[in-house]
Design a protein around this motif. Structure first.
Motif, PDB file in Angstrom:
ATOM      1  N   ASP A   1     -14.642  -6.269  -0.590  1.00  0.00           N
ATOM      2  CA  ASP A   1     -14.241  -6.580   0.781  1.00  0.00           C
ATOM      3  C   ASP A   1     -13.160  -7.644   0.853  1.00  0.00           C
ATOM      4  N   ARG A   2     -12.744  -8.182  -0.300  1.00  0.00           N
ATOM      5  CA  ARG A   2     -11.723  -9.230  -0.306  1.00  0.00           C
ATOM      6  C   ARG A   2     -10.756  -8.993  -1.454  1.00  0.00           C
ATOM      7  N   VAL A   3      -9.506  -9.449  -1.267  1.00  0.00           N
ATOM      8  CA  VAL A   3      -8.493  -9.364  -2.313  1.00  0.00           C
ATOM      9  C   VAL A   3      -7.748 -10.687  -2.380  1.00  0.00           C
ATOM     10  N   HIS A   4      -7.018 -10.886  -3.468  1.00  0.00           N
ATOM     11  CA  HIS A   4      -6.033 -11.955  -3.568  1.00  0.00           C
ATOM     12  C   HIS A   4      -4.654 -11.320  -3.430  1.00  0.00           C
ATOM     13  N   ILE A   5      -3.697 -12.082  -2.897  1.00  0.00           N
ATOM     14  CA  ILE A   5      -2.319 -11.607  -2.821  1.00  0.00           C
ATOM     15  C   ILE A   5      -1.393 -12.670  -3.398  1.00  0.00           C
ATOM     16  N   VAL A   6      -0.442 -12.217  -4.204  1.00  0.00           N
ATOM     17  CA  VAL A   6       0.640 -13.073  -4.681  1.00  0.00           C
ATOM     18  C   VAL A   6       1.937 -12.472  -4.160  1.00  0.00           C
ATOM     19  N   GLY A   7       2.673 -13.228  -3.354  1.00  0.00           N
ATOM     20  CA  GLY A   7       3.915 -12.739  -2.779  1.00  0.00           C
ATOM     21  C   GLY A   7       5.097 -13.550  -3.256  1.00  0.00           C
TER      22      GLY A   7
ATOM     23  N   ALA B   1      -9.404 -11.806   7.135  1.00  0.00           N
ATOM     24  CA  ALA B   1     -10.716 -11.208   6.888  1.00  0.00           C
ATOM     25  C   ALA B   1     -10.758 -10.495   5.545  1.00  0.00           C
ATOM     26  N   ARG B   2      -9.603 -10.189   4.987  1.00  0.00           N
ATOM     27  CA  ARG B   2      -9.524  -9.458   3.726  1.00  0.00           C
ATOM     28  C   ARG B   2      -8.965 -10.287   2.573  1.00  0.00           C
ATOM     29  N   VAL B   3      -8.144 -11.291   2.868  1.00  0.00           N
ATOM     30  CA  VAL B   3      -7.427 -12.021   1.822  1.00  0.00           C
ATOM     31  C   VAL B   3      -8.121 -13.339   1.541  1.00  0.00           C
ATOM     32  N   ASP B   4      -8.628 -13.478   0.325  1.00  0.00           N
ATOM     33  CA  ASP B   4      -9.289 -14.717  -0.088  1.00  0.00           C
ATOM     34  C   ASP B   4      -8.260 -15.816  -0.326  1.00  0.00           C
ATOM     35  N   THR B   5      -7.250 -15.523  -1.157  1.00  0.00           N
ATOM     36  CA  THR B   5      -6.212 -16.495  -1.497  1.00  0.00           C
ATOM     37  C   THR B   5      -4.855 -15.821  -1.424  1.00  0.00           C
TER      38      THR B   5
ATOM     39  N   TYR C   1       0.787 -10.897   7.775  1.00  0.00           N
ATOM     40  CA  TYR C   1      -0.421 -10.060   7.791  1.00  0.00           C
ATOM     41  C   TYR C   1      -1.678 -10.917   7.919  1.00  0.00           C
ATOM     42  N   VAL C   2      -1.728 -12.015   7.198  1.00  0.00           N
ATOM     43  CA  VAL C   2      -2.908 -12.876   7.225  1.00  0.00           C
ATOM     44  C   VAL C   2      -3.047 -13.588   8.562  1.00  0.00           C
ATOM     45  N   GLN C   3      -1.958 -14.175   9.055  1.00  0.00           N
ATOM     46  CA  GLN C   3      -2.025 -15.004  10.260  1.00  0.00           C
ATOM     47  C   GLN C   3      -2.063 -14.210  11.556  1.00  0.00           C
TER      48      GLN C   3
ATOM     49  N   ARG D   1       7.361  -7.425  10.561  1.00  0.00           N
ATOM     50  CA  ARG D   1       6.089  -7.112  11.227  1.00  0.00           C
ATOM     51  C   ARG D   1       5.580  -5.729  10.816  1.00  0.00           C
ATOM     52  N   THR D   2       6.476  -4.761  10.755  1.00  0.00           N
ATOM     53  CA  THR D   2       6.084  -3.416  10.330  1.00  0.00           C
ATOM     54  C   THR D   2       5.652  -3.412   8.874  1.00  0.00           C
ATOM     55  N   ALA D   3       6.402  -4.131   8.019  1.00  0.00           N
ATOM     56  CA  ALA D   3       6.036  -4.219   6.614  1.00  0.00           C
ATOM     57  C   ALA D   3       4.665  -4.870   6.446  1.00  0.00           C
ATOM     58  N   ALA D   4       4.325  -5.841   7.310  1.00  0.00           N
ATOM     59  CA  ALA D   4       3.019  -6.489   7.244  1.00  0.00           C
ATOM     60  C   ALA D   4       1.902  -5.520   7.612  1.00  0.00           C
ATOM     61  N   ARG D   5       2.151  -4.657   8.606  1.00  0.00           N
ATOM     62  CA  ARG D   5       1.140  -3.649   8.968  1.00  0.00           C
ATOM     63  C   ARG D   5       0.951  -2.648   7.828  1.00  0.00           C
ATOM     64  N   ASP D   6       2.045  -2.260   7.179  1.00  0.00           N
ATOM     65  CA  ASP D   6       1.935  -1.358   6.031  1.00  0.00           C
ATOM     66  C   ASP D   6       1.156  -2.022   4.897  1.00  0.00           C
ATOM     67  N   LEU D   7       1.379  -3.320   4.710  1.00  0.00           N
ATOM     68  CA  LEU D   7       0.628  -4.051   3.690  1.00  0.00           C
ATOM     69  C   LEU D   7      -0.859  -4.045   4.023  1.00  0.00           C
ATOM     70  N   GLY D   8      -1.189  -4.207   5.290  1.00  0.00           N
ATOM     71  CA  GLY D   8      -2.590  -4.166   5.695  1.00  0.00           C
ATOM     72  C   GLY D   8      -3.236  -2.825   5.376  1.00  0.00           C
TER      73      GLY D   8
END
Length: 314
Positions: free
Chosen positions: A168-174, A193-197, A185-187, A148-155
């Motif tokens: 205003d949007r990015v893609h993420i590959v994890g 609101a920021r991640v397209d794919t 982070y997305v859910q 959860r903390t790592a997800a906030r840092d990712l945000g």
């Protein structure tokens, strides 16, 4: 006090023990059969060889993933120009300005770093993606951190990337754990609101039995099937605007059972892709996977398509 189980016949414990042994034997036989069907064919042997070889190569370049961050703190932004690009790269910038200007953020897996994405990042840049950046989070996250903390840092990193890139949007590959951090982070943190794919490669969406063998710290417990974090991700996610591509392999040696890398959620727009003979580490260099990721990230939606679900809900 109910003592019925205790008062059952003397043969019951023996029968129960025999049944447990039989069940364990059946599970072991099933695992061996699965491994034989997956690895015991020419394609499986080749996939295993690639996995072993790439793991060795990756270990040799692992230190560079840490040094690169210190030597190039600005990432790729200092080189975000079009006049120096060859024609086949510049053509995408001209034909699909929206798609090529959407930054791609790469998030590595457990105790890893950005070096795992060297080939994928280079391919995405050659395909015309102007900004491809890999983030490093602490290798100690697996032992002292929290998803959860790592997800906030990712945000926070996504916000900085959007501000620097002017988008205003990015893609993420994890990859692996990186996919689960990105999904949280997305859910759960409004990242849709920021991640397209969001593309996940070998991510334990429903946990992995391997986590039981890791040190009993928070992140390994969160990766165990049925953990509180995984149950939280199963909760409703209405109007989530992010598209998901979940790539999983029947030969993944770190996600047990392998089908736990599938992403299944009634509220999410998900495409699951199964591989047959690709190992966990080799997913980031497999030609089929790299081509698939590049193609999916090239299908950026228009602003009208992105806000349609929200408008309909309103």
């Amino acid at each position: 006090m109910d003592v019925t189980p205790v008062m059952s016949s003397a043969s019951t414990p023996a029968t129960g023990t025999t049944g447990s042994l039989a069940a364990m034997a059946q599970q072991a036989w099933g695992a061996l059969s699965y491994a034989a069907r997956t690895v015991g064919v020419p394609a499986g042997v080749r996939g295993l060889a690639v996995e072993v070889a790439y793991t060795a190569v990756h270990l040799s370049v692992y230190p560079w993933g840490l040094l690169d961050e210190a030597l190039r703190p600005g990432g790729v932004h200092a080189h975000h120009r079009t006049d120096s690009l060859p024609p086949y790269e510049r053509s995408r910038l001209v034909s699909d300005l929206d798609g090529s200007s959407t930054p791609v953020l790469l998030v590595h897996g457990i105790v890893d770093n950005r070096s795992i994405f060297h080939y994928l990042a280079r391919t995405l840049r050659r395909r015309g993606h102007g900004t491809v950046q890999a983030v490093n989070y602490s290798p100690l996250t697996a032992f002292t951190g929290d998803i959860r903390t790592a997800a906030r840092d990712l945000g926070d990193h996504v916000e900085r990337l959007c501000a620097v890139s002017g988008v205003d949007r990015v893609h993420i590959v994890g990859h692996s754990l990186g996919g689960l951090i990105s999904r949280y982070y997305v859910q759960r943190l409004g990242g849709d609101a920021r991640v397209d794919t969001l593309v996940t490669l070998g991510t334990p969406h429903r946990g992995s039995a391997i986590a039981h063998l890791l040190p009993p710290t928070l992140v390994p417990r969160q990766l165990q099937p049925g953990s509180d974090l995984l149950r939280e991700l199963e909760e409703p996610a209405p109007d989530c605007r992010t598209r998901f591509l979940a790539v999983w392999s029947r030969m993944d040696q770190l996600i047990i059972p392998q089908r736990n890398a599938r992403l299944e959620h009634p509220d999410l727009d998900v495409e699951n892709v199964r591989l047959e003979h690709v190992g966990h580490m080799a997913m980031t260099i497999d030609p089929e996977v790299v081509h698939l990721v590049a193609c999916r990230l090239g299908r950026t939606r228009s602003p009208r398509d992105r806000i349609a679900p929200v408008a309909a809900a309103g």
